[in-house]
Design a protein around this motif. Structure first.
Motif, mmCIF file in Angstrom:
data_model
loop_
_atom_site.group_PDB
_atom_site.id
_atom_site.type_symbol
_atom_site.label_atom_id
_atom_site.label_comp_id
_atom_site.label_asym_id
_atom_site.label_seq_id
_atom_site.Cartn_x
_atom_site.Cartn_y
_atom_site.Cartn_z
ATOM 1 N N GLU A 290 0.976 -1.381 -0.042
ATOM 2 C CA GLU A 290 -0.051 -0.064 0.056
ATOM 3 C C GLU A 290 0.787 1.042 -0.014
ATOM 4 N N THR A 291 1.801 1.223 0.952
ATOM 5 C CA THR A 291 2.980 2.525 1.108
ATOM 6 C C THR A 291 4.033 2.130 1.047
ATOM 7 N N LEU A 292 5.041 2.820 0.389
ATOM 8 C CA LEU A 292 6.449 2.427 0.516
ATOM 9 C C LEU A 292 7.115 3.760 0.434
ATOM 10 N N SER A 293 8.383 3.840 0.526
ATOM 11 C CA SER A 293 9.022 5.155 0.548
ATOM 12 C C SER A 293 9.080 5.340 -0.833
ATOM 13 N N SER A 294 9.836 4.406 -1.615
ATOM 14 C CA SER A 294 9.922 4.676 -3.058
ATOM 15 C C SER A 294 10.034 3.120 -3.768
ATOM 16 N N THR A 295 9.251 2.595 -4.757
ATOM 17 C CA THR A 295 9.243 1.695 -5.394
ATOM 18 C C THR A 295 10.680 1.088 -5.853
ATOM 19 N N ASN A 296 11.399 2.247 -6.374
ATOM 20 C CA ASN A 296 12.568 2.141 -7.005
ATOM 21 C C ASN A 296 13.531 1.792 -5.913
ATOM 22 N N SER A 297 13.672 2.401 -4.765
ATOM 23 C CA SER A 297 14.537 2.070 -3.510
ATOM 24 C C SER A 297 14.244 0.393 -3.053
ATOM 25 N N GLN A 298 13.034 0.149 -2.826
ATOM 26 C CA GLN A 298 12.880 -1.077 -2.664
ATOM 27 C C GLN A 298 13.143 -2.229 -3.709
ATOM 28 N N ALA A 299 12.913 -1.832 -4.983
ATOM 29 C CA ALA A 299 13.547 -2.570 -5.989
ATOM 30 C C ALA A 299 14.909 -2.874 -6.126
ATOM 31 N N LYS A 300 15.831 -1.813 -5.795
ATOM 32 C CA LYS A 300 17.015 -1.814 -5.607
ATOM 33 C C LYS A 300 17.427 -2.764 -4.358
ATOM 34 N N ALA A 301 17.082 -2.560 -3.351
ATOM 35 C CA ALA A 301 17.267 -3.237 -2.149
ATOM 36 C C ALA A 301 17.122 -4.904 -2.569
ATOM 37 N N LEU A 302 15.929 -5.214 -3.458
ATOM 38 C CA LEU A 302 15.751 -6.691 -3.750
ATOM 39 C C LEU A 302 16.737 -7.076 -4.660
ATOM 40 N N GLY A 303 17.185 -6.124 -5.810
ATOM 41 C CA GLY A 303 18.208 -6.581 -6.485
ATOM 42 C C GLY A 303 19.263 -6.822 -6.024
ATOM 43 N N ASP A 304 19.874 -6.118 -4.871
ATOM 44 C CA ASP A 304 21.042 -6.498 -4.054
ATOM 45 C C ASP A 304 21.051 -7.715 -3.350
ATOM 46 N N GLN A 305 19.845 -8.328 -2.959
ATOM 47 C CA GLN A 305 19.512 -9.488 -2.552
ATOM 48 C C GLN A 305 19.174 -10.603 -3.385
ATOM 49 N N GLY A 306 19.632 -10.295 -4.500
ATOM 50 C CA GLY A 306 19.319 -11.349 -5.689
ATOM 51 C C GLY A 306 18.139 -11.737 -6.269
ATOM 52 N N ALA A 307 17.077 -10.697 -6.153
ATOM 53 C CA ALA A 307 15.577 -10.928 -6.704
ATOM 54 C C ALA A 307 15.817 -11.410 -8.149
ATOM 55 N N PRO A 308 14.797 -12.036 -8.605
ATOM 56 C CA PRO A 308 14.976 -12.598 -9.923
ATOM 57 C C PRO A 308 14.540 -11.394 -10.865
ATOM 58 N N GLU A 309 15.010 -11.449 -12.265
ATOM 59 C CA GLU A 309 14.581 -10.805 -13.137
ATOM 60 C C GLU A 309 12.914 -10.730 -13.458
ATOM 61 N N GLY A 310 12.647 -9.625 -13.799
ATOM 62 C CA GLY A 310 11.153 -9.534 -13.920
ATOM 63 C C GLY A 310 10.195 -9.120 -12.542
ATOM 64 N N THR A 311 11.069 -9.144 -11.270
ATOM 65 C CA THR A 311 10.479 -8.505 -10.353
ATOM 66 C C THR A 311 9.837 -7.213 -10.598
ATOM 67 N N LEU A 312 8.417 -7.194 -9.905
ATOM 68 C CA LEU A 312 7.578 -6.150 -10.232
ATOM 69 C C LEU A 312 7.471 -5.457 -8.940
ATOM 70 N N VAL A 313 7.448 -4.241 -8.656
ATOM 71 C CA VAL A 313 7.398 -3.431 -7.581
ATOM 72 C C VAL A 313 6.371 -2.496 -7.507
ATOM 73 N N LEU A 314 5.138 -2.668 -6.844
ATOM 74 C CA LEU A 314 4.053 -1.759 -6.974
ATOM 75 C C LEU A 314 3.735 -1.077 -5.729
ATOM 76 N N ALA A 315 3.276 0.082 -5.750
ATOM 77 C CA ALA A 315 2.830 0.801 -4.567
ATOM 78 C C ALA A 315 1.526 1.581 -4.942
ATOM 79 N N GLU A 316 0.545 1.818 -3.754
ATOM 80 C CA GLU A 316 -0.581 2.703 -4.149
ATOM 81 C C GLU A 316 0.109 4.197 -3.732
#
Ligand code: BTN
Length: 272
Positions: free
Chosen positions: A35-61
């Motif tokens: 529902e709420t995130l500081s920034s979907t890009n910041s969250q996606a970067k953190a996931l990228g650093d943790q090895g999240a797979p290609e295609g990960t889609l981060v969404l926020a309202e």
């Protein structure tokens, strides 16, 4: 067109519908919704650093610290717009990354056209405009391992059913699909239309098959043939924008008639 004052969407993004419609897409593999995130890009970067797979889609309202280029912030209203980040792991060199920004811009243009008949233009390097007003922005961030890309985050902010009022406090006048058409659009449907196209174009771009994109993004570009000012930390460069090249760089003819190739990096562009 007068802005229609409608209450925010009762229902948020339809994540079940997205899961279903994206079940065969790389973007259906790992959908992260908040529902709420500081920034979907910041969250996606953190996931990228943790090895999240290609295609990960981060969404926020909504975002509490939505980010744009050059340290700017991105404003949106809860449940009204698209705030999305895509995580990709393309086997490419860092200087090819901005092709992906352009390819996403094309997919957004076509998705918007299909749900609303509007035809946004690209303001290089990362904005979509309608009639001189900003409709969407793309924030591309990446991480490098050795000489290759580890991951790329493409962050899209698209004003669907709400755009910031021009009260003098925003840098660029903004608009939304609703403000332009008077009609609300289903964000889940629009996002599906965008991602469906983007996936096809992404695969083509990875095969080096970018000729058709290159022509289309030049056709949809609002800066070509105009006088521009490119601002960077090193100062300003004035010239005439002549082309966007195969790596997504802007070619301008400077005041001495010399060709200059501008990579998107830390530059901002003013159109006269
Ligand atoms: C710009 O206009 O400079 C780019 C704006 C990009 C905004 C989007 S909203 C979703 C994603 N998360 C962010 O924090 N920024 C991008």
């Amino acid at each position: 067109m007068k802005r229609e004052q409608l209450p925010p969407e009762k229902d948020g993004l339809d994540i079940n519908l997205l899961q279903k419609t994206l079940s065969r897409s790389i973007f259906g593999r790992n959908i992260i919704f908040h529902e709420t995130l500081s920034s979907t890009n910041s969250q996606a970067k953190a996931l990228g650093d943790q090895g999240a797979p290609e295609g990960t889609l981060v969404l926020a309202e909504q975002q509490t610290a939505g980010r744009g280029r050059m340290g700017r912030s991105w404003l949106s209203r809860k449940n009204e717009n698209l705030l999305v980040s895509l995580l990709l792991r393309p086997p490419i060199d860092p200087d090819q990354v901005f092709v992906l920004t352009m390819v996403l811009a094309l997919a957004v243009i076509e998705g918007v056209r299909d749900v609303s008949a509007l035809r946004p233009l690209i303001k290089w390097p990362n904005d979509l405009y309608l009639g001189g007003k900003k409709l969407a922005g793309i924030l591309t961030e990446f991480s490098v391992k050795g000489k290759k890309i580890d991951y790329v985050i493409l962050g899209l902010g698209l004003n669907v059913n709400w755009g910031p009022e021009d009260d003098g406090s925003i840098l660029f006048p903004a608009t939304s699909i609703l403000a332009e058409t008077g009609t609300r659009v289903s964000r889940s449907h629009l996002l599906f239309e965008i991602l469906k196209r983007f996936e096809v174009y992404y695969r083509k771009a990875l095969c080096g098959d970018i000729e058709e994109f290159y022509e289309r993004w030049n056709k949809r570009s609002m800066v070509l043939g105009t006088q521009v000012e490119i601002k960077s930390d090193d100062g300003s460069l004035f010239g005439t924008a002549s082309q966007i090249d195969r790596n997504g760089a802007l070619i301008i003819l400077d005041e001495q008639g010399q060709k200059q190739r501008i990579l998107c990096g830390d530059v901002s562009l003013r159109v006269f």
